[in-house]
Design a protein around this motif. Structure first.
Motif, PDB file in Angstrom:
ATOM      1  N   ASP A   1       0.720  -1.608   0.152  1.00 53.72           N
ATOM      2  CA  ASP A   1      -0.197  -0.152   0.081  1.00 53.72           C
ATOM      3  C   ASP A   1       1.183   0.812  -0.529  1.00 53.72           C
ATOM      4  O   ASP A   1       0.862   2.061   0.364  1.00 53.72           O
ATOM      5  CB  ASP A   1      -0.959  -0.461   1.357  1.00 53.72           C
ATOM      6  CG  ASP A   1      -2.218  -1.249   0.867  1.00 53.72           C
ATOM      7  OD1 ASP A   1      -2.211  -1.660  -0.285  1.00 53.72           O
ATOM      8  OD2 ASP A   1      -2.270  -1.739   2.474  1.00 53.72           O
ATOM      9  N   GLY A   2       1.532   1.118  -0.579  1.00 51.04           N
ATOM     10  CA  GLY A   2       3.157   2.242  -0.943  1.00 51.04           C
ATOM     11  C   GLY A   2       3.547   2.491   0.057  1.00 51.04           C
ATOM     12  O   GLY A   2       4.023   3.279  -0.069  1.00 51.04           O
ATOM     13  N   VAL A   3       3.362   1.648   1.140  1.00 51.95           N
ATOM     14  CA  VAL A   3       4.934   1.661   2.798  1.00 51.95           C
ATOM     15  C   VAL A   3       5.439   0.609   2.467  1.00 51.95           C
ATOM     16  O   VAL A   3       4.913  -0.789   2.313  1.00 51.95           O
ATOM     17  CB  VAL A   3       4.092   1.733   3.439  1.00 51.95           C
ATOM     18  CG1 VAL A   3       4.834   2.196   4.943  1.00 51.95           C
ATOM     19  CG2 VAL A   3       2.786   3.441   3.500  1.00 51.95           C
ATOM     20  N   TYR A   4       6.998   0.872   3.268  1.00 51.35           N
ATOM     21  CA  TYR A   4       8.389  -0.209   2.834  1.00 51.35           C
ATOM     22  C   TYR A   4       7.790  -0.698   4.326  1.00 51.35           C
ATOM     23  O   TYR A   4       7.990  -0.126   5.080  1.00 51.35           O
ATOM     24  CB  TYR A   4       9.358   0.654   2.505  1.00 51.35           C
ATOM     25  CG  TYR A   4       9.413   0.665   1.076  1.00 51.35           C
ATOM     26  CD1 TYR A   4      10.016  -0.171  -0.227  1.00 51.35           C
ATOM     27  CD2 TYR A   4       9.266   1.731   0.550  1.00 51.35           C
ATOM     28  CE1 TYR A   4      10.275  -0.418  -1.045  1.00 51.35           C
ATOM     29  CE2 TYR A   4       9.672   1.815  -0.998  1.00 51.35           C
ATOM     30  CZ  TYR A   4       9.654   1.047  -1.716  1.00 51.35           C
ATOM     31  OH  TYR A   4      10.251   0.714  -3.019  1.00 51.35           O
ATOM     32  N   THR A   5       7.605  -2.046   4.717  1.00 45.71           N
ATOM     33  CA  THR A   5       7.302  -2.915   5.753  1.00 45.71           C
ATOM     34  C   THR A   5       9.258  -2.979   6.363  1.00 45.71           C
ATOM     35  O   THR A   5       8.370  -3.678   7.684  1.00 45.71           O
ATOM     36  CB  THR A   5       7.053  -3.662   5.047  1.00 45.71           C
ATOM     37  OG1 THR A   5       7.412  -5.353   4.558  1.00 45.71           O
ATOM     38  CG2 THR A   5       5.633  -3.603   4.755  1.00 45.71           C
TER      39      THR A   5
END
Length: 326
Positions: free
Chosen positions: A98-102
């Motif tokens: 969702d557009g975010v690096y985990t």
């Protein structure tokens, strides 16, 4: 009103103070607030390595631009770690949801990321090391030995040492369940479900087939159970950055610090030493005098006058009790 007896407090604290010093294998470093406990790094005195306090720092710093930079500047040759590993670094090595690096990365991404991390003015970070073979590894029963550096109770690896020795974790249990106070030195430890951290060895990786054909298995450690194992390099796991040495060691303490016996600590032993000096049972050397001469205070800091008197001893006592700090 009943008066507080500072000497009584001091004596009651004696065993606790010495106990803390004897077991202080993890030491907070680089506080955000000067003199605070909001540490950004933690030094392990047993292993002589420094851990980032953020156990998932990659999630904090990775962006599209940063990933592209890592790929462009990568100098690692993965065949150096295994002769059949010809992987070429790609954006898909870094998980994005969702557009975010985990913070989860394939092994190659983790190695490239940690090789290029810069934090606190240092760029010599790496993944944790797994010793092969590790004779401390056992089955869950804690008795049956394993010889492949996989299993439980593997305290020979850096990850295992932190889990079992420093955090007092138990085999098969989530590390957070130990309740060890050293856990508070860190943030964002990935210890849920199958979340696992990558590690590396001295080149003893294993090549074997998986569902996609042939892949290379890399060393891992799971903080949800204390299991040290191996996963295929194309899985996306976490990375915890460490560096060799005490890279954020504080500046040397000024001599006027109350450490009369010069053992590196200001504690009850120094107060007792000072009492013997005042009773003429002991004599201070010139260097000991420099440490002992903490009075008077000017703005809360020592302003030495070249003497050791009851005033100096009182200030040292108050420092040991935590009533003042310099």
């Amino acid at each position: 009103m009943k008066k507080t007896d500072p000497w009584g407090i001091l004596c009651a604290s004696l065993s606790l103070i010495f106990s803390i010093q004897a077991n202080a294998a993890l030491v907070g470093r680089l506080p955000i607030t000067p003199g605070g406990t909001d540490y950004q790094a933690v030094y392990d005195t047993d292993l002589d390595i420094t851990w980032l306090a953020n156990a998932n720092y990659a999630a904090t710093e990775l962006t599209d631009e940063r990933v592209d930079e890592i790929i462009e500047n990568n100098t690692l040759v993965f065949s150096d770690f295994h002769p059949t590993d010809n992987h070429i670094l790609h954006r898909t090595d870094f998980q994005k949801v969702d557009g975010v690096y985990t913070g989860r990365m394939k092994w190659w991404g983790a190695m490239a990321w940690v090789d290029q991390v810069s934090f606190g003015g240092h760029d010599d970070w790496r993944l944790t090391f797994t010793m092969v073979p590790d004779g401390t590894c056992t089955e869950l029963d804690g008795i049956t030995q394993r010889t492949d550096s996989r299993g439980y109770n593997c305290s020979g690896s850096e990850m295992g040492h932190l889990f079992y020795i420093e955090f007092d974790g138990e085999a098969g249990q989530n590390v957070l369940a130990s309740g060890d106070p050293d856990l508070d030195l860190f943030i964002d430890i990935q210890a849920y479900r199958s979340f696992t951290y990558w590690s590396f060895t001295d080149g003893t990786d294993i090549a074997k087939p998986n569902q996609a054909g042939t892949d290379i298995a890399k060393r891992t450690f799971n903080y949800n159970s204390g299991w040290q194992g191996m996963w295929y390099a194309d899985n996306r796991l976490y990375a915890w950055a460490v560096a060799d040495g005490d890279i954020f060691a504080p500046e040397p303490t000024p001599l006027a610090d109350g450490d009369i016996n010069i053992d590196g600590f200001v504690n009850v032993a120094d107060v007792l030493f000072g009492l013997q000096v005042l009773s003429s049972a002991l004599t201070l050397t010139p260097t000991q005098l420099e440490h002992a001469d903490v009075a008077p205070l000017d703005g809360g800091m020592p302003d030495p006058d070249g003497l050791f008197t009851q005033g100096d001893l009182l200030i040292s006592e108050r420092k040991v009790l935590g009533l003042i700090n310099f």
